[in-house]
Motif scaffolding. Structure first.
Motif, PDB file in Angstrom:
ATOM      1  N   PHE A  67      28.339  93.727  97.564  1.00  0.00           N
ATOM      2  CA  PHE A  67      27.497  93.166  98.612  1.00  0.00           C
ATOM      3  C   PHE A  67      27.332  91.681  98.325  1.00  0.00           C
ATOM      4  N   VAL A  68      27.811  90.843  99.221  1.00  0.00           N
ATOM      5  CA  VAL A  68      27.706  89.394  99.055  1.00  0.00           C
ATOM      6  C   VAL A  68      26.527  88.917  99.896  1.00  0.00           C
ATOM      7  N   TYR A  69      25.595  88.214  99.253  1.00  0.00           N
ATOM      8  CA  TYR A  69      24.392  87.764  99.944  1.00  0.00           C
ATOM      9  C   TYR A  69      24.430  86.282 100.298  1.00  0.00           C
ATOM     10  N   ASP A  70      25.086  85.492  99.475  1.00  0.00           N
ATOM     11  CA  ASP A  70      25.122  84.060  99.733  1.00  0.00           C
ATOM     12  C   ASP A  70      26.456  83.522  99.254  1.00  0.00           C
ATOM     13  N   ASP A  71      27.210  82.943 100.169  1.00  0.00           N
ATOM     14  CA  ASP A  71      28.519  82.420  99.791  1.00  0.00           C
ATOM     15  C   ASP A  71      28.497  80.908  99.584  1.00  0.00           C
ATOM     16  N   THR A  72      27.288  80.360  99.367  1.00  0.00           N
ATOM     17  CA  THR A  72      27.166  78.967  98.967  1.00  0.00           C
ATOM     18  C   THR A  72      26.819  78.941  97.478  1.00  0.00           C
ATOM     19  N   GLN A  73      26.927  77.786  96.854  1.00  0.00           N
ATOM     20  CA  GLN A  73      26.684  77.696  95.414  1.00  0.00           C
ATOM     21  C   GLN A  73      25.202  77.759  95.095  1.00  0.00           C
ATOM     22  N   PRO A  74      24.750  78.566  94.153  1.00  0.00           N
ATOM     23  CA  PRO A  74      25.568  79.578  93.495  1.00  0.00           C
ATOM     24  C   PRO A  74      25.773  80.791  94.402  1.00  0.00           C
TER      25      PRO A  74
END
Length: 149
Positions: A67-74
């Motif tokens: 499950f990907v919640y945020d694809d910005t750094q981090p």
């Protein structure tokens, strides 16, 4: 220089045949090329079934869900491993259990970073990277039997 990351490992199963937190940390570190915050949760078959049913509409427990919640750094994501399924697969495929956990952990962490295997080209890239990371960690290429067929 190592990629910075935060990892939380949650053991949500009675299964005692599981890798240690340091093992999971080593595998996550090897697979990361971007800063990330990751929760790695090892679950039993009932939770694996429920998650796969709720989020993918599949009526079975699967080996790994990401499950990907945020694809910005981090980056931010959860990787869920179903202990029962991982153990059954290792036995059926005649693989070392620890090596199979390492493979599925690397697989899930690559998903957090945006890798996928929806089509053949994406799958080839992801599988090559998985194999390189696992060999670097001292394990066999998990796809070598598949490619010999």
């Amino acid at each position: 220089m190592e990629t910075p990351f935060r990892l939380s490992v949650q053991y949500a199963t009675d299964n005692n045949n599981l890798p240690t937190r340091p093992q999971f940390r080593k595998w996550v570190r090897a697979a990361l090329s971007q800063e990330a915050v990751i929760v790695l949760r090892i679950v039993d078959e009932s939770e694996g079934y429920e998650l796969n049913s709720s989020y993918r509409g599949k009526q079975y427990a699967t080996n790994v869900l990401t499950f990907v919640y945020d694809d910005t750094q981090p980056l931010s994501g959860d990787v869920v491993l179903c202990a029962t399924v991982v153990e059954k697969e290792a036995q059926q495929q005649h693989k070392d259990l620890t090596a199979h956990y390492a493979h599925l952990t690397v697989h899930g962490v690559l998903h957090v970073q945006g890798y996928d295997h929806i089509d053949e080209a994406e799958a080839a890239v992801m599988e090559k990277l998985e194999a390189e990371i696992l060999v670097q960690l001292g394990y066999d290429d998990p796809y070598k039997e598949i490619t010999k067929q």
